[in-house]
Design a protein around this motif. Structure first.
Motif, PDB file in Angstrom:
ATOM      1  N   GLU A 104       0.821  -1.219   0.000  1.00 20.84           N
ATOM      2  CA  GLU A 104       0.000   0.000   0.000  1.00 20.84           C
ATOM      3  C   GLU A 104       0.854   1.268   0.000  1.00 20.84           C
ATOM      4  N   GLN A 105       2.079   1.140   0.475  1.00 24.32           N
ATOM      5  CA  GLN A 105       2.974   2.298   0.567  1.00 24.32           C
ATOM      6  C   GLN A 105       3.791   2.515  -0.712  1.00 24.32           C
ATOM      7  N   ALA A 106       3.687   1.578  -1.645  1.00 19.88           N
ATOM      8  CA  ALA A 106       4.547   1.608  -2.830  1.00 19.88           C
ATOM      9  C   ALA A 106       3.963   2.490  -3.930  1.00 19.88           C
ATOM     10  N   THR A 107       4.844   3.076  -4.724  1.00 22.41           N
ATOM     11  CA  THR A 107       4.441   3.839  -5.906  1.00 22.41           C
ATOM     12  C   THR A 107       5.064   3.260  -7.172  1.00 22.41           C
ATOM     13  N   HIS A 108       5.853   2.217  -7.018  1.00 24.76           N
ATOM     14  CA  HIS A 108       6.568   1.607  -8.139  1.00 24.76           C
ATOM     15  C   HIS A 108       5.591   1.006  -9.149  1.00 24.76           C
ATOM     16  N   ARG A 109       5.965   1.027 -10.417  1.00 24.48           N
ATOM     17  CA  ARG A 109       5.067   0.519 -11.463  1.00 24.48           C
ATOM     18  C   ARG A 109       5.008  -1.006 -11.491  1.00 24.48           C
ATOM     19  N   ASN A 110       5.985  -1.657 -10.877  1.00 21.09           N
ATOM     20  CA  ASN A 110       6.071  -3.119 -10.958  1.00 21.09           C
ATOM     21  C   ASN A 110       6.134  -3.700  -9.546  1.00 21.09           C
ATOM     22  N   VAL A 111       4.956  -3.870  -8.944  1.00 24.91           N
ATOM     23  CA  VAL A 111       4.855  -4.298  -7.542  1.00 24.91           C
ATOM     24  C   VAL A 111       4.087  -5.602  -7.447  1.00 24.91           C
ATOM     25  N   GLN A 112       4.536  -6.482  -6.565  1.00 27.30           N
ATOM     26  CA  GLN A 112       3.772  -7.692  -6.284  1.00 27.30           C
ATOM     27  C   GLN A 112       3.942  -8.091  -4.827  1.00 27.30           C
TER      28      GLN A 112
END
Length: 434
Positions: free
Chosen positions: A383-391
């Motif tokens: 939920e804290q991430a802004t990266h385009r490639n998250v899993q």
């Protein structure tokens, strides 16, 4: 009364339920009951937000090269619990651990009946280390790593030959304070009257607190970039090279195998301490001992390469400053490699800021969790991430097995966020991913 190793470790870990209780009253009570083993130890006290373990490691190797028997008290452990109390890098035996618990357990039970209350897990382990090095197995010198803060830390019952404060950063702010000055005040608590202190703190406001405390107790402060200076630093293919000027000597072309500019500072601190010990305490340390010791030093779980092709690196960076150093090291040594980050952290950490920093080097970001009381879930982290490639990976072991096969052989898998998690990962890889 415990009789087996399993019972001993279970009893120690059972104290975790008492949490953190800053203060020295319980330690002083136990030391009195044990006839003050801490007074029989030649100690060096190492505090700071990050780099304590690495600095202890560098210094231990220098002293070992010079032929000294060196005890260490460090935390947390990476491979086995016993390593928290070690001699020349070798963890104490299971038998000795059982004996120590048999000594401390009755005291803990007696202490619980007083108004002070029962000792915490860390207080118990500290008391064990002090009894071991003060009564059971006296060493030439013992290096004590501060657990949390300094002023009210359990280890602060010792009166050392020297104090070391590596740096100051934002960690454990719910206990130590939320400004650099407040945190520095707690770290400065290990500075003792007339006992020199060495530090690599570089923030002006934090350094001012250290200087004021040192002046108030007539302690000579040796400050990096003022009293001892690093120059000609450059990354190498397998470490770092630098030169150092202390008030007593020059050291040219020092090499270390621990990667990162932050490790150069830790090594410089260790060299400064060794230089002081041989100058003022008549330690028989030659230049070759310093060069050889510093080069041989390696610290588990700190930018440690666990596998090749693809390269797998584990790093116990567990706060903002630790992540800063990790990112800088990746950029310095592997600037054009694809980096696949696996991250997990505990709930009391500034995870949003840590994730932002990691995203600057990550090709992919994967979040996971592990079995630990304060561990966040993978979803909470994502939920804290802004990266385009998250899993998210609920099973990090399976993720690691598959990721190794999927990515290019010159890519990097970087696993970080919690030292406790790193310990699990390290054991898994050492057991050939079984």
């Amino acid at each position: 009364m415990v009789r087996t190793y399993k019972e001993a470790v279970e009893w120690i870990h059972g104290r975790l339920k008492l949490g953190v209780k800053p203060g020295l009253k319980r330690m002083e009570w136990m030391m009195e009951k044990l006839d003050h083993p801490e007074r029989r130890i030649k100690a060096i006290h190492v505090g700071g937000t990050n780099g304590k373990g690495s600095t202890v490691c560098f210094l231990r190797h220098i002293l070992q090269e010079a032929g000294y028997r060196v005890g260490t008290f460090t935390s947390p452990y990476v491979e086995q619990f016993n390593e928290r109390i070690s001699i020349n890098g070798q963890p104490i035996s299971d038998v000795d651990l059982i004996r120590l618990v048999q000594v401390i357990q009755p005291l803990a039970e007696e202490l619980e009946q007083t108004e002070l209350g029962g000792p915490t897990e860390f207080e118990v382990i500290t008391a064990m280390a002090l009894y071991y090095f003060g009564k059971m197995n006296v060493q030439d010198v013992v290096i004590f790593e501060v657990g949390l803060g300094g002023r009210l830390d359990s280890t602060n019952v010792i009166y050392p030959l020297l104090s070391v404060i590596t740096n100051v950063g934002y960690d454990h702010i719910h206990i130590l304070g939320n400004t650099l000055e407040q945190i520095a005040f707690e770290k400065a608590g290990i500075i003792k009257a007339g006992i020199p202190v060495m530090t690599a703190i570089d923030q002006r406001e934090a350094l001012q607190v250290i200087k004021e405390k040192a002046t108030s107790v007539r302690s000579k402060a040796y400050v990096l970039d003022r009293d001892f200076t690093i120059f000609a630093h450059e990354p190498t293919t397998d470490g770092e090279r630098f030169s150092l000027q202390t008030p007593f000597a020059s050291y040219d072309d020092v090499t270390i195998t621990m990667l990162g500019a932050h490790q150069v500072k830790n090594a410089a601190l260790a060299l400064m301490v060794a230089d002081y010990l041989r100058t003022y305490y008549s330690f028989l340390i030659e230049r070759e001992h310093m060069y050889n010791g510093i080069r041989k030093a390696a610290w588990l779980g700190r930018f440690e390469k666990m596998d090749e092709r693809p390269l797998i690196i584990i790093d116990g960076a567990h706060n903002e400053e630790g992540i800063d150093s990790l990112v800088a090291t990746i950029n310095a040594h592997y600037p054009n490699r694809g980096v696949h980050v696996l991250f997990t952290a505990l709930g009391d950490k500034p995870v949003a800021a840590m994730i932002r920093k990691l995203e600057t080097i990550a090709q992919t970001m994967t979040f996971t969790t592990f079995d630990f009381p304060r561990a966040l879930s993978a979803e909470q982290l994502a939920e804290q991430a802004t990266h385009r490639n998250v899993q998210c990976a609920t099973d990090w072991k399976q993720w690691l097995k598959e990721k190794r096969k999927q990515i290019a052989t010159d890519d990097i898998i970087l696993i970080t966020g919690s030292l406790y998690f790193i310990s699990n990962v390290r054991n898994f890889i050492k057991n050939k991913y079984n």
